[in-house]
Motif scaffolding. Structure first.
Motif, mmCIF file in Angstrom:
data_model
loop_
_atom_site.group_PDB
_atom_site.id
_atom_site.type_symbol
_atom_site.label_atom_id
_atom_site.label_comp_id
_atom_site.label_asym_id
_atom_site.label_seq_id
_atom_site.Cartn_x
_atom_site.Cartn_y
_atom_site.Cartn_z
ATOM 1 N N LYS A 82 9.793 3.791 2.971
ATOM 2 C CA LYS A 82 9.469 3.831 1.548
ATOM 3 C C LYS A 82 9.973 2.568 0.866
ATOM 4 C CE LYS A 82 13.597 6.565 0.327
ATOM 5 N NZ LYS A 82 14.273 6.593 1.613
ATOM 6 N N GLY A 83 9.530 2.336 -0.371
ATOM 7 C CA GLY A 83 9.990 1.182 -1.111
ATOM 8 C C GLY A 83 9.569 1.247 -2.565
ATOM 9 N N ALA A 84 10.048 0.284 -3.354
ATOM 10 C CA ALA A 84 9.720 0.216 -4.772
ATOM 11 C C ALA A 84 9.781 -1.225 -5.254
ATOM 12 C CB ALA A 84 10.685 1.079 -5.583
ATOM 13 N N ILE A 85 8.860 -1.560 -6.149
ATOM 14 C CA ILE A 85 8.884 -2.844 -6.850
ATOM 15 C C ILE A 85 9.053 -2.530 -8.329
ATOM 16 C CG2 ILE A 85 7.697 -5.011 -7.347
ATOM 17 C CD1 ILE A 85 5.868 -4.423 -4.922
ATOM 18 N N LEU A 92 17.006 -3.275 -10.736
ATOM 19 C CA LEU A 92 16.897 -2.853 -9.341
ATOM 20 C C LEU A 92 17.242 -1.372 -9.168
ATOM 21 C CD1 LEU A 92 16.143 -4.027 -6.591
ATOM 22 C CD2 LEU A 92 18.565 -4.521 -6.238
ATOM 23 N N GLU A 93 18.197 -0.892 -9.942
ATOM 24 C CA GLU A 93 18.611 0.508 -9.834
ATOM 25 C C GLU A 93 17.471 1.475 -10.157
ATOM 26 O OE1 GLU A 93 21.861 2.781 -8.468
ATOM 27 O OE2 GLU A 93 21.338 0.672 -8.404
ATOM 28 N N HIS A 94 16.491 1.030 -10.939
ATOM 29 C CA HIS A 94 15.337 1.885 -11.234
ATOM 30 C C HIS A 94 14.491 2.091 -9.974
ATOM 31 C CE1 HIS A 94 15.716 0.279 -15.628
ATOM 32 N NE2 HIS A 94 16.678 1.147 -15.310
ATOM 33 N N GLY A 95 14.480 1.128 -9.089
ATOM 34 C CA GLY A 95 13.803 1.290 -7.805
ATOM 35 C C GLY A 95 14.565 2.247 -6.900
ATOM 36 N N ALA A 96 15.883 2.284 -7.055
ATOM 37 C CA ALA A 96 16.706 3.190 -6.249
ATOM 38 C C ALA A 96 16.453 4.650 -6.609
ATOM 39 C CB ALA A 96 18.186 2.850 -6.426
ATOM 40 N N LEU A 97 15.819 4.911 -7.740
ATOM 41 C CA LEU A 97 15.438 6.276 -8.100
ATOM 42 C C LEU A 97 14.538 6.910 -7.037
ATOM 43 C CD1 LEU A 97 14.575 5.827 -11.878
ATOM 44 C CD2 LEU A 97 16.302 7.392 -10.951
ATOM 45 N N LYS A 121 13.712 -2.224 -1.840
ATOM 46 C CA LYS A 121 13.342 -2.313 -3.247
ATOM 47 C C LYS A 121 13.578 -3.732 -3.739
ATOM 48 C CE LYS A 121 17.627 0.014 -3.916
ATOM 49 N NZ LYS A 121 17.657 0.083 -2.494
ATOM 50 N N LYS A 122 12.872 -4.083 -4.810
ATOM 51 C CA LYS A 122 13.009 -5.428 -5.360
ATOM 52 C C LYS A 122 12.475 -5.455 -6.781
ATOM 53 C CE LYS A 122 9.714 -8.487 -4.121
ATOM 54 N NZ LYS A 122 8.865 -9.320 -3.256
#
Length: 193
Positions: A82-85, A92-97, A121-122
């Motif tokens: 999984k991942g988030a941009i 960055l912490e919003h991607g850690a959600l 994430k990035k």
């Protein structure tokens, strides 16, 4: 409750027949689903983000169902990630959600796989790409399934958006020959071996 308004969802599917070697007896399928959502925390600092993870679980389940359908069903799916941009007005912490909900969606539907769901994430702007890590779903030490899929959304994320992504695959890399633990030898005790 924060609102993660869905703007769009995309599914990407790779059917890999060879990687400069002979054709694989069965092509490897590798796919990703990406959801572009509004970031309710953009432009401000929120000290307590953890409750928002619960709000993302339904999105994760929907994404997982779409990806499994694109891959032709659950049968044979043996790798995930999984991942988030996060757009530039976020952090960055919003991607850690996505850590708990993204893993929850896949585990809930795939039948309690044992390995940790690898993640990345990035921060990025429109069209930013991300390499989504893949590992075997029952044993992280299975070398044949260590991989990544590079994905992007041409019109996302906008500064106040997040792109959440899930990735799954059926089978090992088509020309895997690096040894180590083989999928057929998984013990399934600890998610590693």
């Amino acid at each position: 409750m924060p609102t993660f308004r869905l703007r769009k969802m995309s599914v990407i599917l790779d059917e890999i027949h060879h990687d400069s070697g002979p054709d694989a007896p069965t092509p490897r399928l590798r796919g990703a689903v990406l959801a572009v959502v509004s970031n309710p925390f953009a432009g401000r600092y929120e000290p307590d983000l953890q409750p928002a993870m619960e709000d993302l679980k339904p999105l994760a389940v929907t994404m997982c169902e779409r990806l499994i359908a694109a891959l032709g069903g659950k049968e044979g799916i043996d790798a995930y990630g999984k991942g988030a941009i996060v757009g530039s007005a976020g952090e960055l912490e919003h991607g850690a959600l996505w850590h708990a909900p993204g893993g929850y969606g896949m585990r809930a539907i795939l039948g309690d796989p044992k390995a940790i769901v690898p993640s990345t994430k990035k921060l990025g702007g429109l069209g930013a790409s991300i390499d989504l890590p893949l590992t075997h779903s029952d044993a992280s030490y299975v070398r044949s399934h260590l991989d990544a899929m590079t994905v992007s959304v041409p019109d996302g994320p906008k500064p106040d958006e997040i792109v959440f992504a899930l990735v799954m695959a059926k089978g090992p890399r088509v020309h895997s020959r690096m040894g180590g633990l083989e999928a057929r030898d998984i013990k399934g005790e600890d998610g590693l071996r």
